[in-house]
Design a protein around this motif. Structure first.
Motif, PDB file in Angstrom:
ATOM      1  N   ASN A  64      58.229  63.772  59.322  1.00  3.31           N
ATOM      2  CA  ASN A  64      59.575  64.925  60.098  1.00  3.31           C
ATOM      3  C   ASN A  64      59.530  65.871  61.168  1.00  3.31           C
ATOM      4  O   ASN A  64      58.701  66.560  60.898  1.00  3.31           O
ATOM      5  N   ILE A  65      60.496  65.762  61.849  1.00  4.45           N
ATOM      6  CA  ILE A  65      60.758  66.996  62.660  1.00  4.45           C
ATOM      7  C   ILE A  65      61.120  67.923  62.065  1.00  4.45           C
ATOM      8  O   ILE A  65      61.356  68.263  60.783  1.00  4.45           O
ATOM      9  N   THR A  66      60.012  69.261  62.003  1.00  3.35           N
ATOM     10  CA  THR A  66      59.909  70.507  61.445  1.00  3.35           C
ATOM     11  C   THR A  66      59.580  71.583  62.070  1.00  3.35           C
ATOM     12  O   THR A  66      60.513  72.582  62.323  1.00  3.35           O
ATOM     13  N   GLU A  67      59.585  71.884  63.465  1.00  2.00           N
ATOM     14  CA  GLU A  67      59.725  72.681  64.273  1.00  2.00           C
ATOM     15  C   GLU A  67      60.543  71.780  65.761  1.00  2.00           C
ATOM     16  O   GLU A  67      61.113  71.030  66.312  1.00  2.00           O
ATOM     17  N   SER A  68      61.035  73.452  66.029  1.00  2.00           N
ATOM     18  CA  SER A  68      61.856  72.969  67.103  1.00  2.00           C
ATOM     19  C   SER A  68      61.209  73.297  68.642  1.00  2.00           C
ATOM     20  O   SER A  68      59.901  73.129  68.749  1.00  2.00           O
ATOM     21  N   ASP A  69      61.900  72.701  70.007  1.00  2.00           N
ATOM     22  CA  ASP A  69      61.220  72.476  70.809  1.00  2.00           C
ATOM     23  C   ASP A  69      60.417  74.223  71.412  1.00  2.00           C
ATOM     24  O   ASP A  69      61.595  74.945  71.378  1.00  2.00           O
ATOM     25  N   ASP A  72      59.078  76.492  76.163  1.00  2.00           N
ATOM     26  CA  ASP A  72      58.652  78.322  77.172  1.00  2.00           C
ATOM     27  C   ASP A  72      57.440  79.128  76.672  1.00  2.00           C
ATOM     28  O   ASP A  72      57.445  79.415  77.511  1.00  2.00           O
ATOM     29  N   THR A  73      57.821  78.935  75.519  1.00  2.00           N
ATOM     30  CA  THR A  73      57.357  80.215  74.981  1.00  2.00           C
ATOM     31  C   THR A  73      56.143  79.893  74.613  1.00  2.00           C
ATOM     32  O   THR A  73      55.022  81.302  75.355  1.00  2.00           O
ATOM     33  N   LEU A  74      55.658  78.739  74.465  1.00  2.00           N
ATOM     34  CA  LEU A  74      53.925  78.947  74.060  1.00  2.00           C
ATOM     35  C   LEU A  74      53.876  78.949  75.574  1.00  2.00           C
ATOM     36  O   LEU A  74      52.433  78.954  75.919  1.00  2.00           O
ATOM     37  N   MET A  75      54.318  78.561  76.889  1.00  2.00           N
ATOM     38  CA  MET A  75      53.692  78.627  78.247  1.00  2.00           C
ATOM     39  C   MET A  75      53.206  79.676  78.631  1.00  2.00           C
ATOM     40  O   MET A  75      53.360  79.447  79.758  1.00  2.00           O
ATOM     41  N   THR A  76      53.895  80.858  77.501  1.00  2.00           N
ATOM     42  CA  THR A  76      54.148  81.835  78.865  1.00  2.00           C
ATOM     43  C   THR A  76      53.117  82.973  78.435  1.00  2.00           C
ATOM     44  O   THR A  76      52.484  83.443  79.665  1.00  2.00           O
ATOM     45  N   VAL A  77      51.526  82.354  78.086  1.00  2.00           N
ATOM     46  CA  VAL A  77      50.458  82.452  77.795  1.00  2.00           C
ATOM     47  C   VAL A  77      49.521  81.951  79.068  1.00  2.00           C
ATOM     48  O   VAL A  77      48.094  82.419  78.273  1.00  2.00           O
ATOM     49  N   ALA A  78      49.777  80.755  79.692  1.00  2.00           N
ATOM     50  CA  ALA A  78      49.040  80.055  80.482  1.00  2.00           C
ATOM     51  C   ALA A  78      48.595  80.497  81.508  1.00  2.00           C
ATOM     52  O   ALA A  78      49.692  81.415  82.439  1.00  2.00           O
ATOM     53  N   PRO A  79      47.509  80.500  82.090  1.00  2.00           N
ATOM     54  CA  PRO A  79      47.093  80.378  83.181  1.00  2.00           C
ATOM     55  C   PRO A  79      47.976  80.754  85.067  1.00  2.00           C
ATOM     56  O   PRO A  79      48.029  81.290  85.240  1.00  2.00           O
ATOM     57  N   GLN A  80      48.389  79.264  84.629  1.00  2.00           N
ATOM     58  CA  GLN A  80      49.422  78.766  85.950  1.00  2.00           C
ATOM     59  C   GLN A  80      50.106  77.640  85.314  1.00  2.00           C
ATOM     60  O   GLN A  80      49.493  76.473  85.272  1.00  2.00           O
TER      61      GLN A  80
END
Lengths: 93, 487
Positions: A64-69, A72-80
């Motif tokens: 089941n889907i338990t997490e929301s999308d 954007d938040t998770l990608m804030t830590v990516a170098p580029q």
């Protein structure tokens, strides 16, 4: 172990190491391998390998889907990034 | 106030003797004034801490405050903290600000604790001296020429220097118990699966377990009560009832059977350390405990098995650091492979690289059975030794570490000498058992740790035994020289 073997392993592990480090690592890893070779003397016939100290098995859950999308938040830590994608050097010509 | 325990701080806050904002401000000021000598913190979170303290004071005023409401604690820099730098002691994560909290951090937030900062550690928790941290080594508060132990050396030093009353830590092969011993404090590593690993940066997933650093066993009980939880986000977490750890602290230990493994009192054990441990055992006997010599026949294989399993799992876990999604990225990569190799080559220190290489070797085609599989079989033999021993004894005791704190540089060029620092602690991780280290006196001016090993999920018994010892002795109240006369 020879420095050339260390370079080969480093290549497989995607680690850039210079000649100096390869030389130092070759000698220290030889000592580590001698240490772990003591295992060969143990009688393990009929012993099952142990992966979890309490022999727990993989927990499964309903699909089941338990997490929301949170892309954007998770990608804030990516170098580029660009438009929700991770940027890396060109792979295909 | 800095010499108060967690139990005393909780009482002081609830009785309104002082507010959390006063306490937190004083804690932060003291860290800024004292810690430059020890380097036990990688980052100090003044703003976050004061916000949490303000919220805690509001809850305390209402009178329905949770257990640790307003108490300042430190988190080892291996736990992800939302919006706060989390480095794991590595250049690889020097710029990593997680977008989420680890479950352990969530649990402390829910308990109302105030996080004052993130403690220093060996890089990716790989080390027994804190010398592998990218942010500089931590100095032992008892003797700044000596290491604090590792990998949780920052948490141990921060508690020993009375910068905080409690800190979180993690233990993969001894990383809570050995620094607790070397810094003269109380360290608890729970049973594997007792505390969630979610959001705790992985080193060796089948061995890693989070626990506590405090000055007393009572405080360890309070902290474990907060940390322990079943978490469906960690598939190795075990759904087992959680005891009330404080409820049994005062139980009598009359009739307790203590097992002394003969393998833990052999060659390589410093005579002074052995003497302090034997005196502690005598103390337990005088309190009504019985002593039985036992054997853990596969003990000598625990270090070799560990140095296959831990590097193998580390090489797999650390493959996630690729310079693409988070963490360090090299400048001007020529192509994708160059990006991976240079980002990792620049981001990881020597010990981490060595373990990745050993792990890659042990897992490579043709060697898997000879190394990893063999080590996993030996691991079962080591576990069986303990299962057999616990048929006859309630608790196993021995030294935590073969020597007191050693000088900087004395073992850093010799990985094997460093690995043998954990000779008495590693088997507990391989078996997944809970273990503690409590202070049991000094050799010269350096503290010695007594190790207690319990049966699975028997943390309450360990805490009870440790607490009873601390009620009868003063060793846990001994403090480093620099704190003398400092109230």
């Amino acid at each position: 172990m020879e420095p050339s073997e260390i370079q080969k392993l480093a290549n497989l592990a995607m680690l850039d190491i210079n000649e100096e480090t390869a030389k130092e690592t070759a000698s220290s890893i030889t000592d580590v391998l001698a240490l772990i070779d003591q295992l060969q003397a143990a009688d393990t016939d009929g012993v099952a390998p142990m992966a979890h100290p309490l022999d727990a098995v993989q927990v499964l859950r309903a699909d089941n889907i338990t997490e929301s999308d949170q892309r954007d938040t998770l990608m804030t830590v990516a170098p580029q990034t660009d438009s929700g994608l991770f940027l890396v050097p060109k792979v295909v010509e | 106030m800095h010499n108060l325990t967690i139990a005393e701080l909780v009482k002081g806050l609830q009785n309104k003797t002082f507010s959390s904002q006063e306490l937190t401000q004083q804690t932060l000021d003291r860290i800024h004034a004292v810690d430059p000598t020890f380097n036990s913190f990688i980052s100090v979170s003044d703003e976050r801490a004061l916000q949490q303290a303000k919220a805690a004071d509001a809850l305390l005023a209402k009178g329905d405050a949770p257990t640790l409401c307003g108490v300042p604690i430190a988190q080892k820099d291996i736990f992800c903290t939302n919006g706060t730098l989390t480095t794991c002691g590595s250049k690889m994560l020097h710029n990593f600000v997680p977008p989420y909290d680890a479950t352990v951090v969530d649990n402390y937030n829910a308990a109302g604790a105030v996080m004052v900062g993130k403690t220093n550690m060996d890089e990716f928790a790989m080390g027994s001296s804190n010398e592998t941290s990218f942010f500089g080594s931590v100095k032992n508060p008892w003797d700044t020429n000596c290491v604090p132990g590792g990998s949780s050396g920052g948490s141990a030093a921060a508690v020993a220097a009375q910068l905080v009353a409690g800190a979180t830590a993690t233990d993969t092969g001894g990383s809570i118990r050995q620094p607790a011993a070397l810094c003269g404090i109380t360290g608890l590593k729970p049973t594997y699966g007792r505390v969630s690993r979610w959001g705790m940066i992985a080193f060796a997933s089948s061995l890693d377990q989070a626990g506590t650093m405090t000055r007393t066993a009572e405080d360890a009980a309070i902290m474990l009560q907060t940390m322990a939880s079943y978490d469906s986000k960690d598939s190795t977490c075990v759904d087992h009832p959680i005891d009330d750890y404080r409820a049994s602290l005062n139980n009598s230990i009359e009739g307790l059977t203590i097992g002394l493994p003969k393998e833990y009192f052999g060659e390589g054990l410093d005579p002074g350390t052995q003497a302090r441990v034997e005196e502690a055992i005598k103390q337990f006997e005088s309190m009504g405990a019985k002593v039985k010599e036992i054997s853990l026949p596969h003990s000598s294989l625990s270090v070799p098995a560990y140095y296959v399993i831990a590097p193998a799992e580390c090489s797999a876990n650390l493959s996630r650091f690729d310079g693409v999604r988070y963490g360090h990225r090299c400048e001007n990569p020529a192509d994708l492979e160059d990006l991976y190799k240079r980002s990792r080559g620049e981001g990881f220190g020597d010990e981490v690289k060595r373990r990745i290489l050993v792990g890659a070797y042990a897992l490579s085609a043709g060697y898997y059975d000879a190394y990893y599989n063999k080590a996993q079989k030996v691991r079962r033999l080591i576990k069986q030794d303990f299962v057999d021993a616990f048929k006859d004894v309630d608790v196993i005791m021995g030294p935590t570490s073969p020597t007191p704190a050693f000088e900087f540089g004395s073992k850093s060029d010799d990985p094997i000498a460093m690995y043998l620092e954990d000779i008495y602690t590693i088997a507990t991780n391989l078996a997944g058992l809970p273990g503690m280290s409590i202070p049991c006196g000094l050799v010269g001016d350096k503290p010695v740790g007594l190790q207690l090993i319990g049966n699975y999920f028997n943390e309450a018994k360990l805490l009870n035994v440790a607490h009873q010892f601390q009620q009868a002795t003063h060793f846990h109240t001994l403090a480093p020289q620099f704190l003398k006369g400092d109230k």
